[in-house]
Design an enzyme around this catalytic site. Structure first.
Site, PDB file in Angstrom:
ATOM      1  N   LYS A   1      10.207 -18.581  25.013  1.00  0.00           N
ATOM      2  CA  LYS A   1      10.832 -17.213  24.734  1.00  0.00           C
ATOM      3  C   LYS A   1      11.428 -16.912  25.963  1.00  0.00           C
ATOM      4  O   LYS A   1      11.247 -17.113  27.047  1.00  0.00           O
ATOM      5  CB  LYS A   1       9.768 -16.087  24.051  1.00  0.00           C
TER       6      LYS A   1
ATOM      7  N   TYR B   1      25.513 -35.047  16.453  1.00  0.00           N
ATOM      8  CA  TYR B   1      26.345 -35.667  17.317  1.00  0.00           C
ATOM      9  C   TYR B   1      25.593 -36.911  17.977  1.00  0.00           C
ATOM     10  O   TYR B   1      24.658 -36.825  18.360  1.00  0.00           O
ATOM     11  CB  TYR B   1      27.147 -34.808  18.291  1.00  0.00           C
TER      12      TYR B   1
ATOM     13  N   HIS C   1       6.164 -25.512  13.278  1.00  0.00           N
ATOM     14  CA  HIS C   1       7.591 -26.135  13.368  1.00  0.00           C
ATOM     15  C   HIS C   1       7.860 -27.240  13.965  1.00  0.00           C
ATOM     16  O   HIS C   1       8.481 -28.402  13.100  1.00  0.00           O
ATOM     17  CB  HIS C   1       8.346 -24.914  14.099  1.00  0.00           C
TER      18      HIS C   1
ATOM     19  N   ARG D   1       0.799  -1.264  -0.040  1.00  0.00           N
ATOM     20  CA  ARG D   1      -0.143  -0.086   0.016  1.00  0.00           C
ATOM     21  C   ARG D   1       0.772   1.151  -0.038  1.00  0.00           C
ATOM     22  O   ARG D   1       0.542   2.340  -0.497  1.00  0.00           O
ATOM     23  CB  ARG D   1      -0.928  -0.096   1.190  1.00  0.00           C
TER      24      ARG D   1
END
Length: 584
Positions: free
Chosen positions: A420, A472, A324, A129
């Site tokens: 978080k 690993y 995810h 826009r």
């Protein structure tokens, strides 16, 4: 040791299917791309089945009676007659002035151009826009472009060449006139070539349908393919997700919709299937017989940083877990697909998701970070963000135990943890194996002579997605010397040491796949439905009961409740043990 599944062996496959092997000698697009050699095997599956005009066929059928006639008769999906002068790809970034476009999409497109992975004829358009000229767009884009470490090409020259292919069109997102003007400009750049068009919707989900309606009606390709990349979130629950899918399918066919989850484009996630299906040492172990639990861990060392108002509408479960981490879980747990074809892989992922139990409230712990002072510096809590509604109970942390009710994984807990404002930034998959039955060293361990609790120190495979990509394997090992003392050691593959070239960003891989029509790393609508069916009931219960999240200090390891949840299933989180600080 009995194998529980069959691995995919490329050499054996091609020897048994010479026609498939022969297809790799065909001239493929983007042949100068430095990623080409490693992508050939995957593209073989795309070349296997062709429609009359040479485009890959789709393995699964998704019909919708509301799809417009121009989609069904081929005008929007690319089944029209070929044109003279070759083909061109026009990439339109809708929401071009936003952070995602500036920080990820334009840099990823430039990286593909720098690596010679884009077709010879391509154009990039920004649509938003904001009033902006072509030159102003180029100046904005140039601020975020970087060149590859190897500096094969003159960086300045490559940037200038790329920027000269970038243009801008201003318009409202629900304006057919704005997209009609974009269509006029696109046709000027596409003159004489078969036009293919890709739209990347880097916009809030509440205007997805407006853009798709306007763009599909007035800016679809008349004879080539038209595709739309749609960013998450794909709704807030099963109902809203289903409504979004139905609305999009009023204007698009399923194969035109590329639902992107950028975590599926990360290198270690891509390598997950290779590790399992092309290494005999792992595939026989990939089941309840040898695996005790699987942990999928995601943590960020920063908070919402002023984006709390947006985050509060979704929370950590919708933002990270339902997409995810669940996508990674599906790739990890799926059965061996018939081939590397996109539909075969996505079919197996859907089977896993449909085999999973609905998540229950007693198997979930939620938390929210609070303010904390450390080292003389104060870190604000989630509720201190002025954009967050007062009294919000939206979780910034969640841990959950999920189960797959099938023969391979019955009884194995899949533990997810995401948060978080934690102590570190990481994303990893941790596979903890069962104890060695009748371990010879148990008596010495119990007496303290072995130096290691062999029952607690089980083997563990870790795939670190970020940062510092690595794979690993934790093993028990004898400490050198005259005595018999055991130690826990790592057999590791650290990508930065083994592979000197820069690892492509996830958006680069996914953009290239969308251009090529490769759907393996994109989410199908039935896959999305199955994913939401697992989480929707517990999300509704959390919101209806306004379950108060457990508070944890900014920069800590998260709520104590997450440890109790793991203990319920006799599990310890692998990222908090004393011998694993996340580095080698």
């Amino acid at each position: 040791m009995a194998a529980t599944g069959l691995g995919f062996h490329p050499a054996a496959f091609f020897s048994a299917h010479p026609r498939e092997a022969g297809t790799i000698t065909k001239q493929l697009p983007f042949r100068h791309c430095s990623h080409h050699r490693i992508r050939v095997a995957r593209r073989t599956c795309l070349l296997r089945a062709k429609s009359s005009n040479g485009r890959p066929q789709i393995g699964a059928s998704f019909s919708n009676s509301n799809v417009p006639a121009e989609v069904l008769d081929g005008r929007a999906t690319g089944d029209g007659p070929p044109e003279q002068g070759g083909s061109t790809v026009s990439i339109t970034v809708v929401g071009a002035s936003g952070d995602l476009a500036k920080k990820k999409i334009f840099p990823a497109l430039f990286a593909l151009f720098y690596e010679d992975c884009l077709p010879k004829h391509f154009t990039v358009f920004g649509y938003a826009r904001s009033k902006m000229s072509d030159e102003e767009l180029r100046n904005m884009i140039s601020m975020t472009l970087t060149c590859r470490i190897d500096k094969r090409e003159n960086c300045g020259d490559k940037m200038e060449q790329f920027l000269q292919r970038c243009f801008y069109q201003s318009g409202q997102y629900n304006s057919e006139d704005g997209f009609a003007e974009l269509d006029r400009k696109l046709k000027e750049k596409e003159a004489g070539k078969l036009p293919n068009r890709l739209f990347y919707l880097s916009i809030p989900p509440n205007i997805f349908v407006d853009v798709v309606r306007s763009a599909s009606r007035t800016a679809s390709s008349s004879s080539g393919w038209t595709r739309f990349i749609v960013e998450k979130p794909f709704g807030r629950d099963s109902e809203s997700s289903g409504e979004l899918t139905r609305s999009l399918k009023m204007y698009l066919a399923e194969e035109q919709i590329f639902r992107i989850d950028h975590y599926l484009g990360k290198e270690l996630v891509e390598n997950l299937s290779v590790l399992r299906f092309s290494n005999l040492v792992f595939e026989p172990l990939w089941s309840r017989n040898y695996i005790r639990n699987v942990q999928l861990i995601f943590s960020e060392d920063f908070g919402t940083e002023g984006r709390g108002g947006y985050f509060d509408n979704y929370g950590i479960i919708r933002d990270i877990m339902q997409n995810h981490l669940l996508q990674i879980l599906a790739l990890f747990a799926m059965e061996t697909p018939v081939s590397l074809d996109a539909e075969d892989i996505r079919n197996e992922k859907v089977k896993v998701l449909r085999s999973m139990r609905q998540l229950k409230l007693e198997d979930v712990v939620v938390g929210q970070y609070k303010g904390h002072t450390r080292g003389g510096k104060s870190f604000p809590g989630y509720a201190d963000d002025p954009t967050v509604p007062k009294g919000s109970v939206t979780p910034t942390f969640a841990a959950a135990a999920l189960f797959i009710d099938n023969a391979r994984w019955d009884g194995v807990p899949f533990l997810m943890k995401a948060g978080k404002a934690l102590h570190t930034r990481r994303a990893e998959i941790r596979v903890q194996f069962r104890r060695v039955p009748g371990n010879l060293y148990r008596r010495r361990s119990a007496a303290g002579a072995a130096g290691l609790d062999v029952d607690a120190a089980t083997n563990e495979l870790v795939l670190r997605v970020q940062p510092d990509e690595a794979i690993y394997l934790k093993i028990n090992n004898k400490v050198p010397g005259l005595g018999m003392r055991l130690d826990r050691s790592d057999l590791n593959l650290l990508y930065s040491e083994r592979y000197r070239r820069e690892i492509p960003d996830a958006y680069e891989r996914l953009l290239l796949d969308a251009i090529e029509g490769e759907r393996r790393l994109f989410i199908r609508s039935d896959e999305l439905d199955a994913a939401w069916a697992i989480f929707t009931p517990v999300l509704r219960e959390l919101e209806e009961k306004r379950v108060a999240p457990e508070l944890y200090p900014y920069g800590s390891r998260g709520p104590v409740g997450a440890h109790y949840l793991a203990a319920n299933y006799n599990v310890r989180w692998g990222d908090i043990t004393s011998d694993d600080d996340g580095s080698f």
